[in-house]
Scaffold this active site. Structure first.
Site, PDB file in Angstrom:
ATOM      1  N   HIS A 162      18.477  -6.291 -49.764  1.00 15.42           N
ATOM      2  CA  HIS A 162      17.680  -5.177 -50.296  1.00 15.42           C
ATOM      3  C   HIS A 162      17.840  -3.894 -49.479  1.00 15.42           C
ATOM      4  CE1 HIS A 162      14.754  -3.154 -52.648  1.00 15.42           C
ATOM      5  NE2 HIS A 162      13.930  -4.147 -52.869  1.00 15.42           N
ATOM      6  N   ASP A 378      25.802  -5.288 -69.816  1.00 12.10           N
ATOM      7  CA  ASP A 378      26.709  -5.939 -70.775  1.00 12.10           C
ATOM      8  C   ASP A 378      28.087  -6.143 -70.140  1.00 12.10           C
ATOM      9  OD1 ASP A 378      28.281  -6.711 -72.919  1.00 12.10           O
ATOM     10  OD2 ASP A 378      27.838  -4.963 -74.167  1.00 12.10           O
TER      11      ASP A 378
END
Length: 456
Positions: A162, A378
């Site tokens: 992170h 996608d």
């Protein structure tokens, strides 16, 4: 068999390091003073489920090749973090690569159930923790596992250090991989480093109040106990949000976002469930994307951590006995505190105080990722059936964090799902609190949640 009790076998190939497709600059890049705070020094898991497109392409091959090409643009991800004087983190751009795992699972997407939401069965098999790979320093900054399913669909699971990026930065990288997988030669949004934009001023000076970094002694052991933790997700669709807004005066409700209303409500319910002493201070931290708070805004393509953690605080007694609009007012004000000066003040505080962790004692942290775009990534197989955080409660102290995630339920209803971790005794009370609100509506929150006892 419900997805709660689903078990299946996953066969993994040996984990490998995949490097950028061509040589990249060998340099050290300094993280910002927002990036390297203690509270971001952990690994965050994300999972994406994709349906079969009945084609013959191998998702593992397609995605692996796209990662290799994307890393030419995002070459710092192929490096390793080092710590310098003053606990300052830098990326040593070594080009060593990111960890990649090819896998196959003896399961179909349908077997996960009609509603995909955390916690997911066999998560540790779908996102394998390669031994000695999960450290903050000297370890791969990304671990990616692509698991083929028997139905022709696949699961893309990822673990990110992170300190390198927030959710928006991560989705930007994932979209770059997706665009290249679909045939692009370069990402449509090019990455921007410029971490110096979020560095401390010289000299550093704290100009705002930052209760999120208060040092609070845990005198009563009220950091959540880790034994008997229950991990559960709840769905809030239009009916639940409407019921919630009806419990607030109309003039106040009109001015508040769904995030603010839901956060105030969950903070209150969770506090009632945990039953702290009435005079104890309790807090909720709202993750606020600060990219647009700068003048000019942070550049498009910036993929570092660009958020603040403003806090609302009060006593448990006040929060639980006063009407919901009291909590709502506190949440709304906390969110409104975030400005460019606030972000610079946080960066300054990090330098002055040695990069402290945000307060976790009697704290609930809420992060809204509904607009980040996990649900649109996608790779050439269309949008995911589920995309977003793999579980709630992540971080240095399990149980503190909830995410708001966009999902569509089995009835085609779009809404927000939020995972939450609580000790067993508190989870039962939490559910009862939710039921009170929704009892006037003719459905039960229980029917719209998924539950598993979790050994966190």
């Amino acid at each position: 068999m419900g997805s709660k009790s689903l078990t299946f076998r996953v066969t993994r190939q040996k984990p490998e390091l995949v490097r950028p497709a061509k040589s990249t600059p060998r340099e050290c890049k300094v993280l910002s003073d927002i990036d390297d705070q203690e509270g971001l020094r952990f690994q965050i898991p994300v999972i994406q489920f994709y349906r079969s497109d009945d084609g013959r392409r191998d998702p593992v091959k397609v995605i692996r090749e796209a990662i290799v090409k994307a890393l030419v643009f995002y070459y710092p991800f192929a490096g390793r973090l080092r710590e310098c004087a003053g606990r300052k983190l830098v990326v040593d751009c070594t080009g060593e690569g990111v960890m990649f795992i090819e896998a196959d699972a003896e399961v179909t997407l349908e077997q996960f159930g009609e509603e995909l939401q955390p916690p997911f069965p066999c998560l540790e098999e779908l996102l394998y923790d390669v031994p000695e790979s999960a450290g903050v320093l000297h370890c791969p900054l990304l671990l990616i596992q692509v698991t083929r399913l028997r139905c022709g669909g696949f699961i893309f699971a990822l673990r990110l250090n992170h300190a390198m990026s927030d959710a928006a930065g991560l989705v930007q990288f994932m979209n770059a991989v997706g665009e290249i997988a679909r045939g692009a030669s370069a990402p449509s949004v090019l990455p921007v480093w410029q971490r110096e934009l979020l560095n401390a001023r010289d000299p550093p000076r704290v100009t705002c109040t930052h209760h999120e970094y208060d040092e609070v002694a845990d005198t009563k052991g009220t950091i959540i106990p880790l034994d008997d933790m229950v991990h559960r997700s709840f769905f809030f669709g239009p009916a639940e949000v409407s019921a919630l807004r009806k419990s607030i005066p109309l003039d106040i409700s009109r001015k508040c976002s769904t995030f603010e209303v839901l956060t105030a409500y969950l903070w209150r319910c969770r506090t009632i469930a945990l039953q702290p002493e009435p005079n104890e201070e309790v807090r909720v931290i709202c993750v606020v994307n600060a990219r647009s708070k700068f003048d000019p805004p942070l550049p498009q393509g910036y993929y570092g951590n660009g958020f603040a953690l403003p806090v609302a605080l009060t006593t448990a007694g006040e929060l639980c006995k006063r009407p919901l609009e009291y909590a709502l007012e506190l949440v709304t004000k906390a969110k409104g505190d975030v400005t460019e000066d606030y972000m610079k003040s946080v960066a300054d505080l990090m330098v002055i105080k040695g990069r402290p962790h945000f307060t976790v004692v009697r704290t609930y942290l809420v992060s809204d990722v509904t607009r980040i775009g996990f649900n649109k990534v996608d790779f050439g197989w269309g949008k995911p059936a589920y995309g977003g955080p793999a579980k709630g409660g992540v971080g240095a102290i399990p149980g503190v964090v909830s995410f708001y995630i966009t999902v569509t339920n089995k009835n085609g209803e779009k809404g927000i799902v939020f995972p939450i971790c609580l000790p067993g005794f508190a989870m039962n009370r939490f559910v009862r609190e939710l039921e009170k609100l929704l009892s006037n509506n003719h459905h039960s929150i229980i029917d719209r949640s998924i539950f598993v006892r979790s050994a966190l």
